[in-house]
Design an enzyme around this catalytic site. Structure first.
Site, PDB file in Angstrom:
ATOM      1  N   TYR A   1     -10.969  -4.310   3.227  1.00 31.70           N
ATOM      2  CA  TYR A   1     -10.043  -3.872   4.267  1.00 31.70           C
ATOM      3  C   TYR A   1     -10.872  -3.657   5.525  1.00 31.70           C
ATOM      4  O   TYR A   1     -11.658  -2.711   5.595  1.00 31.70           O
ATOM      5  CB  TYR A   1      -9.373  -2.576   3.812  1.00 31.70           C
ATOM      6  CG  TYR A   1      -8.263  -2.037   4.687  1.00 31.70           C
ATOM      7  CD1 TYR A   1      -8.302  -2.104   6.084  1.00 31.70           C
ATOM      8  CD2 TYR A   1      -7.154  -1.420   4.109  1.00 31.70           C
ATOM      9  CE1 TYR A   1      -7.284  -1.597   6.864  1.00 31.70           C
ATOM     10  CE2 TYR A   1      -6.127  -0.897   4.887  1.00 31.70           C
ATOM     11  CZ  TYR A   1      -6.209  -0.988   6.264  1.00 31.70           C
ATOM     12  OH  TYR A   1      -5.204  -0.459   7.026  1.00 31.70           O
TER      13      TYR A   1
ATOM     14  N   ASP B   1      -5.868   9.645   9.824  1.00 29.07           N
ATOM     15  CA  ASP B   1      -4.563   9.108  10.198  1.00 29.07           C
ATOM     16  C   ASP B   1      -4.060   9.625  11.533  1.00 29.07           C
ATOM     17  O   ASP B   1      -4.294  10.771  11.902  1.00 29.07           O
ATOM     18  CB  ASP B   1      -3.538   9.417   9.108  1.00 29.07           C
ATOM     19  CG  ASP B   1      -3.737   8.518   7.902  1.00 29.07           C
ATOM     20  OD1 ASP B   1      -3.658   7.288   8.088  1.00 29.07           O
ATOM     21  OD2 ASP B   1      -3.997   9.038   6.805  1.00 29.07           O
TER      22      ASP B   1
ATOM     23  N   GLU C   1       0.870  -1.175   0.000  1.00 30.10           N
ATOM     24  CA  GLU C   1       0.000   0.000   0.000  1.00 30.10           C
ATOM     25  C   GLU C   1       0.900   1.216   0.000  1.00 30.10           C
ATOM     26  O   GLU C   1       1.748   1.372   0.880  1.00 30.10           O
ATOM     27  CB  GLU C   1      -0.868   0.049   1.261  1.00 30.10           C
ATOM     28  CG  GLU C   1      -2.087  -0.835   1.201  1.00 30.10           C
ATOM     29  CD  GLU C   1      -2.913  -0.697   2.476  1.00 30.10           C
ATOM     30  OE1 GLU C   1      -3.735  -1.593   2.712  1.00 30.10           O
ATOM     31  OE2 GLU C   1      -2.737   0.270   3.238  1.00 30.10           O
TER      32      GLU C   1
END
Lengths: 404, 279
Positions: free
Chosen positions: B177, B62, B51
């Site tokens: 995911y 994040d 990734e």
């Protein structure tokens, strides 16, 4: 949905779009929350008890309706159109922000949320959020850029007195967009308990619509008050735009009155030719940030730029999506006012009217100073005086080179 | 759509009977050339899928490690053009390891969706993970990506309930995911049992492989998560390792690549032993 052809007030559509702007561009973790928020908001809108509760609080706690004031000496000085101020700086906590925080805290309670988070730039929304959290006994965490913590000390202290926890955000330039990023990170981590009380008419659907509806009381009152005072509509309405909540609140009830010219005044900073401004509508281009598509200040690679303004409440590199739409369809004219013009308006208003405006509406006033002299004396401008300037006196003293 | 490197890789690993090690780094962290050297070293160290983060000024999902990595890359001059160039350079020497670009929508939107998909496909990109594009926005990038043969990999989270899961899975391809925690990247450690149940819940609804990430840092965690998942994603731990290897000016040192490959090798060991106890 059926789009009514003769109205500018039908947005957003069921997916949260105003034309191509708005939408729900959020991480999957937040998506179920956004959907349940929309559901709760739709139910609240239809519930007369919700409206009644908000009305009582708006009147007895926030002090609505705010007056519509004829600024006689300023009108004389500028020698043109009659100038009225919508006095939202007289609200409890000193700005229009309380209109929205009262509405959203009631919604948060309906949803059974037990913790409130918010972002703030100038600190006005943070104070308004901390205030309603104190009123309803809910814990409150306010994310504020470290730069803003420094330049808005009085508001930081007010929030602390009100019992809020202030988290200074050092990422980026430490201003409003960075505070919003950090608030979103908190929300994604504490989805079950937490309500994110967004302060401006931006973010993922339904926030832009919801904040607009809570703020539309400004325009609705102004319309009725002017009808009483002058028996007619204004010729122009003017408000400053950062994220754009006070502006959309004033504008929305006038959108379909096409005889009314509408002006949104962006932070022109040190001028649009350089990078030190925050005029996303005049100098940005469409992009996706903080859950919605809207005009953004960004570089050629799609990286978001830090805006600059003398006013901490206007230096957001985006803008509420409905404003982007209103710009593109031409219903509202968005113009910049520079730091210097805002400072001049700040001083003029203080001296002539005995009203110390916040630096945010000083931008709106800077445009009124250009506009009024070009209009006839029997014409009328309504400007939203959306915040008072007590919080700004230290900063203004600094800019004017004075010691206090 | 036709099979991609991602499909072929997961099929091969299924035959081997082990989960994939999916490694995340930000493209251009700490700089273009050093970043390229790291990417090139990943497959040899045991990474099965790469990734590659597309750095963005406002990475809302994040944690501090990945935020800092993105800023290092941007400061070093990384752009979308350079990220795609990095993939092209990697492909010159590796035609089998899948590359998934991960990031936020705005840099793509700014580049132009159609132009981006064409250039990404030409460069050798196999999949996309775009954090802020939920299924509600599938017509913008997900469906066009499928048309050019790029997998659009969807995130499922602990808040994705039974009612919503079908919408999340509908146009997902390559793999799913699963975000193991409600939170940002690199924060709390996931509970392997809870993750196992969630993976089972998703696998009941799809034949796609399910990879698990957010919060996996050690070989031990990789082993535990890999017992139930088809892939284990490690990001922040690698990005932290890069940071720890840099000089005072955030430049790469002789230790940068070796420290990353040491960590990835250890994680690969963890992943490779994930099914041994159960067998």
């Amino acid at each position: 949905m059926t789009v009514q052809p003769n109205t500018y007030r039908s947005g957003p559509d069921e997916r949260g779009f105003f034309g191509i702007f708005g939408g729900r561009y959020v991480a999957e973790t937040l998506m179920p929350l956004i959907l349940s928020l929309e559901e709760a908001w739709t139910a609240a809108k239809a519930d007369p008890e919700f409206a009644a509760e908000l009305k009582v609080l708006s009147k007895d706690y926030a002090g609505r309706p705010s007056p519509l004031y004829f600024a006689e000496r300023l009108t004389e000085h500028l020698g043109g159109a009659k100038i009225y101020f919508k006095r939202d700086e007289l609200n409890h906590t000193g700005s229009h922000k309380i209109n929205n925080t009262l509405g959203q805290i009631l919604l948060a309670r309906r949803m059974g949320k037990t913790r409130i988070i918010a972002e703030t730039g100038a600190g006005q929304h943070g104070v308004a959020t901390a205030t309603v959290c104190a009123r309803f006994g809910l814990p409150c965490v306010v994310y504020m850029g470290a730069t803003d913590v420094e330049r808005q000390k009085p508001n930081v202290f007010r929030m602390k007195l009100l019992g809020a926890e202030i988290v200074p955000v050092t990422a980026g330039a430490g201003t409003l967009k960075d505070a919003m990023n950090e608030a979103l990170r908190d929300w994604v981590t504490n989805v079950e308990s937490t309500y994110y009380l967004i302060g401006t008419a931006a973010g993922p659907h339904p926030y832009p619509e919801m904040v607009r509806d809570f703020q539309s009381v400004i325009g609705e009152e102004a319309k009725a008050q002017l009808a009483e005072a002058e028996g007619r509509l204004p010729d122009a309405v003017v408000a400053c735009v950062g994220g754009g909540s006070n502006a959309i609140g004033l504008f929305h009830p006038f959108l379909d009155d096409t005889s009314v010219a509408i002006y949104g005044v962006e932070a022109g900073g040190k001028g649009l030719e350089g990078d030190e401004h925050c005029a996303s509508l005049n100098a940005g281009r469409p992009g996706v940030l903080h859950g919605n598509r809207t005009y953004l200040l960004q570089d050629d690679d799609g990286q978001i730029l830090e805006g600059h303004s003398i006013s901490a409440g206007l230096d957001y590199p985006g803008i509420g999506p409905e404003h982007s739409h209103l710009k593109d369809i031409g219903r509202v004219t968005y113009v910049p006012a520079t730091d210097d013009e805002a400072l001049e308006a700040f001083q003029l208003c203080t001296k002539l009217e005995g009203i110390i405006p916040a630096l945010e509406p000083a931008h709106a006033l800077a445009h009124v100073m250009k506009l009024a002299p070009t209009m006839d004396k029997d014409q009328i401008i309504v400007m939203n005086m959306c915040g008072r300037g007590d919080k700004d006196v230290f900063a203004v003293a600094g800019h004017l080179g004075m010691d206090i | 759509m036709t099979t991609t490197r991602i499909d072929r890789k997961f099929a091969a690993l299924k035959a081997e009977g082990r989960p994939a090690l999916v490694t995340f780094i930000t493209a251009g962290d700490p700089g273009f050339e050093a970043g390229l050297e790291i990417v090139k070293a990943l497959p040899g160290a045991g990474a099965d899928v790469i990734e590659l983060g597309m750095p963005f000024s406002d990475p809302m999902a994040d944690g501090p490690a990945v935020q800092a990595g993105g800023l290092r890359a941007l400061k070093a001059g990384q752009t979308m053009v350079k990220t795609l160039e990095m993939v092209r350079r990697f492909r010159e020497g590796d035609d089998t390891t899948p590359i998934v670009l991960m990031g936020y929508y705005n840099p793509i939107y700014s580049y132009g969706n159609e132009r981006f998909l064409k250039d990404a496909k030409d460069a050798g990109v196999d999949g996309l993970i775009i954090v802020d594009l939920p299924p509600e926005a599938d017509d913008e990038l997900c469906l066009p990506a499928m048309e050019v043969g790029i997998n659009f990999i969807r995130l499922a989270t602990p808040t994705t309930d039974e009612a919503r899961l079908p919408a999340v899975l509908e146009n997902t391809s390559g793999f799913v995911y699963y975000v193991s925690i409600t939170g940002i990247t690199g924060s709390a450690a996931p509970d392997a049992d809870a993750v196992g149940r969630a993976v089972g819940r998703i696998k009941a609804k799809t034949d796609l492989p399910v990879a698990v990430g957010f919060g996996v840092r050690t070989a031990e965690q990789a082993r535990a998560i890999g017992a139930a998942a088809d892939g284990v994603v490690v990001g922040s731990a690698i990005v932290d390792t890069i940071r720890a290897s840099l000089d005072a000016a955030n430049g790469a040192t002789a230790e940068t690549v070796p420290s990353v490959t040491r960590l990835v090798s250890a994680l690969a060991e963890g992943v490779r032993s994930a099914r041994l106890q159960d067998a």
